[in-house]
Design an enzyme around this catalytic site. Structure first.
Site, PDB file in Angstrom:
ATOM      1  N   GLU A   1       1.403  -0.627  -5.069  1.00  0.00           N
ATOM      2  CA  GLU A   1       0.430   0.381  -5.513  1.00  0.00           C
ATOM      3  C   GLU A   1       1.182   1.640  -5.914  1.00  0.00           C
ATOM      4  O   GLU A   1       1.941   2.191  -5.117  1.00  0.00           O
ATOM      5  CB  GLU A   1      -0.526   0.717  -4.355  1.00  0.00           C
ATOM      6  CG  GLU A   1      -1.615   1.668  -4.773  1.00  0.00           C
ATOM      7  CD  GLU A   1      -2.205   2.476  -3.619  1.00  0.00           C
ATOM      8  OE1 GLU A   1      -1.538   2.677  -2.602  1.00  0.00           O
ATOM      9  OE2 GLU A   1      -3.341   2.922  -3.771  1.00  0.00           O
TER      10      GLU A   1
ATOM     11  N   ASP B   1       0.823  -1.205   0.000  1.00  0.00           N
ATOM     12  CA  ASP B   1       0.000   0.000   0.000  1.00  0.00           C
ATOM     13  C   ASP B   1       0.862   1.263   0.000  1.00  0.00           C
ATOM     14  O   ASP B   1       1.883   1.332   0.687  1.00  0.00           O
ATOM     15  CB  ASP B   1      -0.854  -0.031   1.278  1.00  0.00           C
ATOM     16  CG  ASP B   1      -1.796   1.149   1.401  1.00  0.00           C
ATOM     17  OD1 ASP B   1      -2.760   1.200   0.632  1.00  0.00           O
ATOM     18  OD2 ASP B   1      -1.552   2.011   2.274  1.00  0.00           O
TER      19      ASP B   1
HETATM   20  C1  GLC Z   1      -3.857   3.370  -0.374  1.00  0.00           C
HETATM   21  C2  GLC Z   1      -5.136   2.579  -0.280  1.00  0.00           C
HETATM   22  C3  GLC Z   1      -6.233   3.482   0.159  1.00  0.00           C
HETATM   23  C4  GLC Z   1      -5.887   4.026   1.526  1.00  0.00           C
HETATM   24  C5  GLC Z   1      -4.516   4.704   1.503  1.00  0.00           C
HETATM   25  C6  GLC Z   1      -4.018   4.955   2.868  1.00  0.00           C
HETATM   26  O1  GLC Z   1      -3.912   4.330  -1.354  1.00  0.00           O
HETATM   27  O2  GLC Z   1      -5.406   1.931  -1.489  1.00  0.00           O
HETATM   28  O3  GLC Z   1      -7.469   2.833   0.214  1.00  0.00           O
HETATM   29  O4  GLC Z   1      -6.847   4.937   1.934  1.00  0.00           O
HETATM   30  O5  GLC Z   1      -3.550   3.915   0.868  1.00  0.00           O
HETATM   31  O6  GLC Z   1      -3.683   3.761   3.502  1.00  0.00           O
END
Ligand code: GLC
Ligand code: MG
Length: 582
Positions: free
Chosen positions: A294, A225
């Protein structure tokens, strides 16, 4: 005897090359990854929130649709300020989702069916109620420097003020004053999500241990993440420059260029550490644990991550800004081509249509586009990731401001919340025509079920006489098992304002033509320039028929010199070995 064996080997080296080639691909190259947002998948205990037992009860759904890997968004203990992305214990399960034993059962049941399990790894921040943060606030070792603390600077009236202009991804302040510690802490997301300090080796070690905990249990991979936010420069006196993007208010993340807080080179070391931690654990199939990160930046930047030990950086080109309403055949080809042309040699492509943070594809393209979009995703070369609900063409639900749950939406107030709120794309998966679509027995699920659930649901689509999105999805997933789709070349064929088409080729025959009309008008095109002299094809899959002609059927033979497609109509055609007689 020996001669016989070598003859056999010789024959096999010619004819079995495809088979041996295929075994070389790793599971994450041949599987569809299916993303589950646990709160919204299936509720087993009637509290209106999905849970692990719910997922376990629906494992056959994965088998039915043919996905071989699932990725679960966080299910760890959490105060749920960011619905699980604010973790207060990395190695347990939140009671709302069940128990660690439930997770073990899910893992075992998936593995029995040859389905891999990927979990969400949230390294950047914890919850402000995590014991590490509570100890850090008290200044207790070894947690004192687990987070990013600063004194700030002295304001005109002697008070402490924040040290710089940095902005939160969710909008507004990143520095929160803590009375008890008399310092500010940094949070890239919510103030309830303090950032960990990756300049502290003890933090690195603790987070490596989190990876070890789950790897030892047998999880097959992690989705990392918010990787870009992992490091900030040490010198907090540095202000970030303005982005000068027109119309962006001072409060919004995009107001600044994040040269001091995003995508810092130190990230490489952290990723290498996670890779090493995962590699300490053997797997049954000999394939190392999988890591996908991500990442919403340019292809050049995301591809750099391939060198650090991550297997895939998510390719969000189709998601953000992604396939907009007006993107026709050429526009989609160009987006797809970015992935293919920017990827370093021997690296593996991947494509995504949606996730729990962005608008559903049906929101951008209309419900009627679901089949065309799945046909694209599942026939491209590279690993596809499907967001739950895409397999039935689920649509977004309008959630009024008063009922909005997502903190990102709430941060922007009634005027602008719809631009940011992620609630509409996170509504319950529609299972059947029963109350609350069979998602829960509760009167009110945590987010509303779409009104269309009586027709748009898994059960109805399974048994429907007319081709449903679910049936097409299943069919395409089966088709992907074919070598041509798993690893064959992809060559562009007819591409114009309407049509994006390509030929999937394998070492030998058969070859397939995939053609989809992404435009706004009918399109009749000649494909014979791309078919190596073949002039006839047989329909293997189609997106379904519209009110008007052309009507297509499976097994129907079509001449390749004039295929007519309506908007949102697509075909997978097997090219027949018939060449034009001269
Ligand atoms: C990432 C996740 C998102 C979350 C953020 C903070 O972007 O995909 O859903 O709110 O991180 O953890
Ligand atoms: Mg529940």
């Amino acid at each position: 005897m020996r001669v016989g064996l070598s003859l056999l080997l010789l024959i096999c080296s010619v004819f079995c090359s495809e088979i041996t080639d295929k075994t070389k691909l790793k599971w994450w190259q041949t599987s569809i990854i299916y993303q589950i947002y646990p709160r919204s998948f299936k509720d087993s205990d009637g509290d209106g929130v999905g849970d692990l037992k719910g997922i376990i009860s629906k494992i056959d759904h994965f088998v039915y649709i043919g996905v071989k890997a699932i990725w679960l968004s966080p299910f760890y203990p959490s105060p749920m300020k960011d619905f699980g992305y604010d973790i207060s214990n990395h190695t347990d399960v939140d009671p709302i989702f069940g128990t660690l034993d439930d997770f073990r059962t899910l893992l075992t049941e998936c593995h029995k069916r040859d389905i891999k399990v990927i979990i969400d790894f949230v390294p950047n921040h914890t919850s402000d109620l995590h014991p590490w943060f509570l100890a850090s606030v008290r200044g207790e070792e070894p947690y004192k420097d687990f987070y990013v603390w600063t004194d700030g600077i002295e304001g005109p009236d002697g008070t402490r003020i924040k040290p710089n202009n940095w902005l939160s991804v969710f909008g507004g302040e990143v520095w929160k004053w803590n009375e008890q510690r008399q310092q500010f802490y940094y949070h890239a997301f919510l103030e309830e999500q303090p950032d960990l300090n990756y300049r502290n080796p003890k933090v690195i070690e603790e987070m490596n241990n989190v990876i070890r905990f789950w790897s030892e249990m047998g999880v097959d991979g992690i989705r990392v993440d918010a990787i870009t936010n992992l490091y900030e420069v040490e010198d907090v006196s540095l202000n970030e420059p303005l982005s000068e993007k027109p119309g962006v208010p001072e409060f919004q993340y995009e107001y600044l260029n994040h040269i001091y807080t995003s995508n810092l080179p130190e990230i490489e070391g952290a990723i290498r550490g996670w890779r090493n931690a995962m590699n300490e654990f053997k797997t049954e199939d000999g394939v190392p644990r999988f890591m996908v990160v991500e990442f919403y930046e340019t292809p050049e930047k995301r591809n750099a991550y391939l060198g650090y030990g991550c297997d895939l950086p998510f390719n969000f080109d189709l998601v953000d800004p992604g396939i907009t309403a007006d993107c026709g055949g050429r526009c989609i080809r160009d987006m797809v081509d970015i992935e293919y042309s920017a990827l370093p040699k021997h690296s593996w492509p991947n494509f995504v249509l949606g996730n729990h943070d962005r608008k559903r594809i049906t929101k951008k393209r209309g419900a009627g586009a679901a089949n065309a979009m799945n046909m694209l995703l599942l026939t491209l070369r590279g690993t596809p990731t499907t967001y739950y609900g895409e397999e039935i063409g689920m649509e977004e639900v309008y959630v009024p401001f008063e009922d909005t749950k997502d903190p990102w939406g709430l941060n922007y107030g009634k005027e602008r919340y719809t631009e940011f709120s992620r609630d509409p794309c996170r509504t319950p998966l529609q299972w059947n025509g029963d109350s609350q679509s069979g998602f829960t027995t509760a009167e009110k699920p945590w987010l509303p079920v779409h009104d269309n659930y009586r027709t748009v649901n898994v059960e109805t689509q399974k048994t429907s006489k007319e081709l449903s999105p679910l049936q097409l999805y299943k069919q395409l997933a089966e088709l992907r098992e074919n070598t041509a789709f798993q690893k064959g070349d992809l060559k562009y064929a007819v591409v114009n304002d309407n049509i994006f088409s390509y030929i999937r080729n394998s070492v030998g025959d058969p070859r397939y033509l995939v053609t989809i009309n992404f435009g706004k008008t009918n399109s009749k095109d000649d494909y014979t320039d791309y078919t190596d002299g073949r002039f006839l094809g047989r329909i293997i899959a189609h997106t379904g028929n519209m009110k008007n002609e052309p009507f297509y059927k499976e097994d129907m033979e079509v001449p390749l010199n004039g295929i007519l497609l309506q908007p949102d109509q697509g075909l997978v055609i097997e090219l027949l070995n018939k060449r034009q007689e001269l």
